[in-house]
Each structure stands twice: as structure tokens, then as C-alpha cells.
Design an enzyme around this catalytic site. Sequence first.
Site, short mmCIF file in Angstrom:
data_model
loop_
_atom_site.label_atom_id
_atom_site.label_comp_id
_atom_site.label_asym_id
_atom_site.label_seq_id
_atom_site.Cartn_x
_atom_site.Cartn_y
_atom_site.Cartn_z
N VAL A 99 0.87 -1.19 0.00
CA VAL A 99 0.00 0.00 0.00
C VAL A 99 0.90 1.23 0.00
CG1 VAL A 99 -1.66 1.31 1.37
CG2 VAL A 99 -1.98 -1.14 1.08
N SER A 127 5.72 -1.37 -0.85
CA SER A 127 5.45 -0.81 -2.18
C SER A 127 6.65 -0.05 -2.74
CB SER A 127 4.25 0.13 -2.09
OG SER A 127 4.11 0.88 -3.28
N TYR A 159 6.99 -1.72 -9.12
CA TYR A 159 6.38 -1.15 -10.32
C TYR A 159 7.53 -0.91 -11.28
CZ TYR A 159 1.72 -0.09 -8.40
OH TYR A 159 0.46 -0.19 -7.88
N THR A 185 3.82 -5.95 -9.77
CA THR A 185 2.40 -5.62 -9.94
C THR A 185 2.15 -5.23 -11.40
OG1 THR A 185 2.17 -4.93 -7.66
CG2 THR A 185 0.53 -4.09 -9.21
N LYS A 252 1.62 -9.96 -9.36
CA LYS A 252 0.40 -9.49 -8.66
C LYS A 252 -0.52 -8.78 -9.65
CE LYS A 252 -1.15 -6.49 -4.86
NZ LYS A 252 -1.70 -5.27 -5.44
N HIS A 276 -6.90 -5.29 -7.40
CA HIS A 276 -6.34 -4.06 -6.83
C HIS A 276 -7.37 -3.38 -5.93
CE1 HIS A 276 -2.50 -1.85 -7.71
NE2 HIS A 276 -3.11 -0.88 -7.08
C1 FNR Z 1 -3.06 -0.06 -3.08
N1 FNR Z 1 -2.60 -1.19 -3.75
C2 FNR Z 1 -1.31 -1.23 -4.24
N2 FNR Z 1 -0.85 -2.35 -4.87
C3 FNR Z 1 0.43 -2.42 -5.31
O1 FNR Z 1 0.82 -3.44 -5.87
N3 FNR Z 1 1.28 -1.37 -5.11
C4 FNR Z 1 0.90 -0.22 -4.48
O2 FNR Z 1 1.68 0.70 -4.32
C5 FNR Z 1 -0.45 -0.14 -4.04
N4 FNR Z 1 -0.92 1.00 -3.44
C6 FNR Z 1 -2.20 1.05 -2.93
C7 FNR Z 1 -2.64 2.21 -2.28
C8 FNR Z 1 -3.90 2.24 -1.73
C9 FNR Z 1 -4.37 3.48 -1.03
C10 FNR Z 1 -4.75 1.10 -1.82
C11 FNR Z 1 -6.10 1.09 -1.16
C12 FNR Z 1 -4.32 -0.01 -2.49
C13 FNR Z 1 -3.47 -2.38 -3.89
C14 FNR Z 1 -3.28 -3.31 -2.70
O3 FNR Z 1 -2.03 -3.92 -2.72
C15 FNR Z 1 -4.33 -4.43 -2.67
O4 FNR Z 1 -4.32 -5.11 -3.91
C16 FNR Z 1 -5.76 -3.93 -2.39
O5 FNR Z 1 -5.76 -2.86 -1.48
C17 FNR Z 1 -6.57 -5.08 -1.81
O6 FNR Z 1 -7.88 -4.71 -1.59
P1 FNR Z 1 -8.46 -4.24 -0.17
O7 FNR Z 1 -7.93 -5.16 0.90
O8 FNR Z 1 -8.02 -2.82 0.03
O9 FNR Z 1 -9.94 -4.35 -0.38
#
Ligand code: FNR
Length: 379
Positions: A99, A127, A159, A185, A252, A276
Site C-alpha cells: 500500500v 510498495s 512497479y 504488480t 500481482k 487491486h
Molecule cells: C493499493 N494497492 C497497491 N498495490 C500495489 O501493488 N502497489 C501499491 O503501491 C499499491 N498502493 C495502494 C494504495 C492504496 C491506497 C490502496 C487502497 C491499495 C493495492 C493493494 O495492494 C491491494 O491489492 C488492495 O488494497 C486489496 O484490496 P483491499 O484489501 O483494500 O480491499
Amino acid sequence: MHAPLLNALGAPLRPAHSQIPADIACAADYERHAIHHIEAHAWQHIQGGADQNLTLTHNRSCWDGLRLLPQPIADLGGAHTRTTLLGQDLSSPILLAPVAYQRLVHPDGELATVRAATALQTGMLVSTLSSYTLEEIAQAGQTAAAEMGQGARRWFQLYLQPDRAHSLQLIRRAEAAGYSAIVWTVDASIKRSGFPLPYGVEAANLRGMPSAQHTSPLQGPILFGTPLAQQAPTWDDLCWLRAQTQLPLIVKGILSPAQAHQAVACGADALIISNHGGRVLDGVVSPVEVLPAIRQAVGAHTPLLLDSGVRYGTDVVKALALGAHAVLIGRPQLHALATAGLLGVAHMLHLLRAELELTMAHLGCASVADITPHVLWQR
Ligand code: FNR
């Protein structure tokens, strides 16, 4: 004098509590507290889904639509939640999803999260867009592990950057800092977002690198033919990545059984089935719906992890019953971090673990290996 920052309720932002609020009984309870502690625009950015939120709401209804079948007569002596993934021991099949920009909700950001994850021996995916550097986060995790006498796995989420040399730098830095897997991802290279980062929050790992455009407000030129479209991941990228590191490589953001099969054929060691958290494309299938088909496509042995909408211990069991090895938790870590910092994240993880154990007990499962389709009611 500056005007006070407001939360999404229009009230002044509240700082994080130094204690756990007394009315929090489950991990999902942190969400209604968090709204008081997160600035309004950041709240919309975190909570939001794509377009009409169809994917976002569908994620929850898929979990809610599955029914468990209790097996109350069981021997639970020696029961535990431990598991092994990619040769790495985990204390439970619950991990923290990557996140970005955690300082949006708490000044300690990812440093607090990694300390909490270490305390609870929970794997954490860091992340590329973390607001502390991957080295600072690793260091905080190692210090906490030394103080507490216990450790936890940290994986680095990548990324791809526009220049492969910069992607490679990130991989080498992650290897040097002790991360034990690379998670690529693939589902968010192209997404809409108009959220400007506030002062003091930045992609700390990418200092000195030209910024990859991860999001487009889709104003001006249409997507095709722009540099943003060229950032879409390719199979060649996967082959290239596979050749760059000895660490386990996890992809991912896969939902298609055919792409799951191909990713494994190209050398992915594991997959994270994810939409995501409903943030990227609306009207998308939920990971839990495609999980059985992906399990069939990749065979019995490829580790499959899954996220999007996981909020309860019962969800974890449902995912494992359908063929997942582990799940990841996204937004709840920000909700807990905003509400009560490190303590909040640790408590949220503890609650989820407690719910998992309770659910396993009711279903007669003494270990995660016992969680098979027989714990689901299939009409
Ligand atoms: C994410 N997610 C995410 N995924 C990733 O691979 N790299 C990232 O930097 C981020 N950043 C990110 C920021 C925010 C604010 C959110 C809410 C989500 C996606 C994250 O890894 C994950 O796939 C989802 O958040 C899963 O769903 P839930 O648990 O939020 O419902």
C-alpha cells in the site's frame, strides 16, 4: 495561521489515538474510526474504487455469498496457523498487501506498519511507492525484530520504471536490504487518478529517478499512442525480470486463468490474484470467483495468494478452501494506522488472527492444510 486540515466529515483532523479505542471488536471496525483521522482528499483516494464502485462492492458480496459448513467434532490439540510459502515460514496465511504512501495517514507511515508486522510476525509487502525508503523500512523491521526476538518476512513490490536500469536498481536495493521476494504488480500501470500528493509525502524510493507516470487523469490526449500506453507490462518484461534475480518472483494483479498459466510458464514462482481492491477497472470479476479456475490452470503446486475485500477471518478460510495459500490485507492497514499508529496495525492483525483461529476451530481445522473445500457448503 493555516486553516486546520479537515476530514471527510468536514471536521478538523484528529491525531491518532495512543490507545486502542474500546469499541473496536474486529479488524473492519477500524474503518469507521479512520474517517476521523484521515484528511478528506486522502480518504477519497484510499477508499475509492473505479467509476461506479461496481468492482469494489462486488468484492465484498463475493465473500459474503460463500457459506461455511461447521465441523464441531474435532481434535484441536496442537492446532496452529503456521504455513510455508516459497520455502519461507509464515506464522499465518495473512500478509499485508503493498500500500503506497502510508505517511498520508500517519507521520510514521510504513515504519509503524513494519514494526507492527514484525511484532505480529506477519509478512509485509513494501510498495515501490512507499513514503519511507525500502532501506529505512527494512532497518526499522530489523531493529524491531532484534528488540522483540522475532522476525517477519518482507517482500518488495515492484512497479517497473520507464528505464529498465532504474527497475534493476530497485531490485538490487531490495536484495541488499534483505527482502526475500520480488512482487511485480501488473494491473495498475494504467489507471486514472487525480490525487495530488500533499507536501511532505513522496515516493521515497524513486528520488533521483524520472517519475514514471502511473496514473492519468485522462485529460488531453487519449491513451493510445502516449508514453503511458507504452508502460503496459509485456511478457518480455516478465522474461527480463525473471532473468534479473534469484529471489522468488511473484506476479500481482492476475485474474485470467490463461494469463495465470502463461505467467507461471514464463517463470513466475507464485501469483497474487487481485483486482487491486476495485481501484483500477470497474465491472471486474472478483479474485475469489476466478480462484478455482486459476488453480486448475496452474496446477496444484503453484502458490496462489489473493486479495481484494478480505476483512474477516472467515474470508481467509473461504479463500484457502477454494485453493489459495494466503491472503493479503489492503485498506484495513491504513485504517488501523490512522486510528492508532503502530498499536492499531498490530491490534488489527491480532484481531484477524484471532478470527482465523476461531473460524478454523469451528470448522474442525487444526492446521491450514486442513482447510479444504469440505468446509464450504456447496449447493
Ligand atoms: C493499493 N494497492 C497497491 N498495490 C500495489 O501493488 N502497489 C501499491 O503501491 C499499491 N498502493 C495502494 C494504495 C492504496 C491506497 C490502496 C487502497 C491499495 C493495492 C493493494 O495492494 C491491494 O491489492 C488492495 O488494497 C486489496 O484490496 P483491499 O484489501 O483494500 O480491499
